[in-house]
Design a protein around this motif. Structure first.
Motif, PDB file in Angstrom:
ATOM      1  N   GLU A 245      -7.168  -3.278  -4.368  1.00  0.00           N
ATOM      2  CA  GLU A 245      -8.826  -3.640  -4.081  1.00  0.00           C
ATOM      3  C   GLU A 245      -8.629  -4.645  -3.305  1.00  0.00           C
ATOM      4  O   GLU A 245      -9.577  -4.761  -2.215  1.00  0.00           O
ATOM      5  CB  GLU A 245      -9.742  -3.768  -5.325  1.00  0.00           C
ATOM      6  CG  GLU A 245      -9.870  -2.429  -6.076  1.00  0.00           C
ATOM      7  CD  GLU A 245      -8.354  -2.301  -6.981  1.00  0.00           C
ATOM      8  OE1 GLU A 245      -7.550  -3.114  -7.272  1.00  0.00           O
ATOM      9  OE2 GLU A 245      -8.348  -0.974  -7.394  1.00  0.00           O
TER      10      GLU A 245
ATOM     11  N   LYS B 107      -7.374  -4.003   0.299  1.00  0.00           N
ATOM     12  CA  LYS B 107      -8.100  -2.941   0.950  1.00  0.00           C
ATOM     13  C   LYS B 107      -9.302  -3.732   1.329  1.00  0.00           C
ATOM     14  O   LYS B 107      -9.692  -3.439   2.623  1.00  0.00           O
ATOM     15  CB  LYS B 107      -8.545  -1.952  -0.115  1.00  0.00           C
ATOM     16  CG  LYS B 107      -9.627  -0.715   0.673  1.00  0.00           C
ATOM     17  CD  LYS B 107      -9.700   0.243  -0.153  1.00  0.00           C
ATOM     18  CE  LYS B 107     -10.179  -0.071  -1.487  1.00  0.00           C
ATOM     19  NZ  LYS B 107     -10.718   1.235  -2.302  1.00  0.00           N
TER      20      LYS B 107
ATOM     21  N   LYS C  63      -6.059   5.112  -3.790  1.00  0.00           N
ATOM     22  CA  LYS C  63      -7.092   4.149  -3.540  1.00  0.00           C
ATOM     23  C   LYS C  63      -7.643   4.102  -2.278  1.00  0.00           C
ATOM     24  O   LYS C  63      -8.836   3.407  -1.957  1.00  0.00           O
ATOM     25  CB  LYS C  63      -6.441   2.539  -3.987  1.00  0.00           C
ATOM     26  CG  LYS C  63      -6.050   2.451  -5.207  1.00  0.00           C
ATOM     27  CD  LYS C  63      -6.634   2.503  -6.581  1.00  0.00           C
ATOM     28  CE  LYS C  63      -6.133   2.562  -7.707  1.00  0.00           C
ATOM     29  NZ  LYS C  63      -5.385   1.261  -8.110  1.00  0.00           N
TER      30      LYS C  63
END
Length: 137
Positions: free
Chosen positions: A106, A109, A126
């Motif tokens: 996360e 990204k 993801k």
């Protein structure tokens, strides 16, 4: 009883192996129009190149843990131990700086989505519209 324990151990190890061998997506900012090869990725993450093929600055984002280990093996053909030794030598001699680290898929990204100069990798499951996948390993 021993047969059941063996079967459980095998099933558990297969399940663990499947999760470790997830597909890795190499990601860039959506505005990046470069075609990026596995050789380009290797050069960027080993500090041998500092720009994307089109000439824009490139800053790699690394991760630790299982995904980092898998990336090192698949993209760089090196173990994590080899990578630590590689960067230790370059840092000690003043010839390089290792990639910045992200703590999770996360975070990697979000960093890449917010900066067109970054390149990173995450578990392919993801990926969303905030980043562009240039290669899968």
């Amino acid at each position: 009883m021993k047969t059941q324990i063996k079967a459980l151990a095998i099933a558990t190890s297969l399940l663990f192996s499947a999760s470790v061998l997830a597909e890795i997506a190499i990601i860039v900012h959506p505005s990046n129009g470069d075609t990026i090869t596995q050789d380009d990725i290797s050069k960027l993450f080993l500090g041998k190149d500092k720009s994307f093929p089109g000439g824009a600055p490139a800053v790699p984002i690394n991760q630790g843990g299982a995904i980092g280990d898998e990336f090192n093996e698949k993209a760089l053909n090196k173990s994590s131990t080899q990578m630590k030794a590689y960067w230790s030598k370059l840092v000690f001699t003043g010839k390089g700086t290792p990639p910045k680290d992200a703590a999770s898929d996360e975070e990697a990204k979000a960093l890449v989505a917010g900066n067109p100069n970054l390149i990173g990798y995450i578990d392919a499951s993801k990926v969303d519209g905030s980043v562009k996948v240039v290669l899968k390993l």
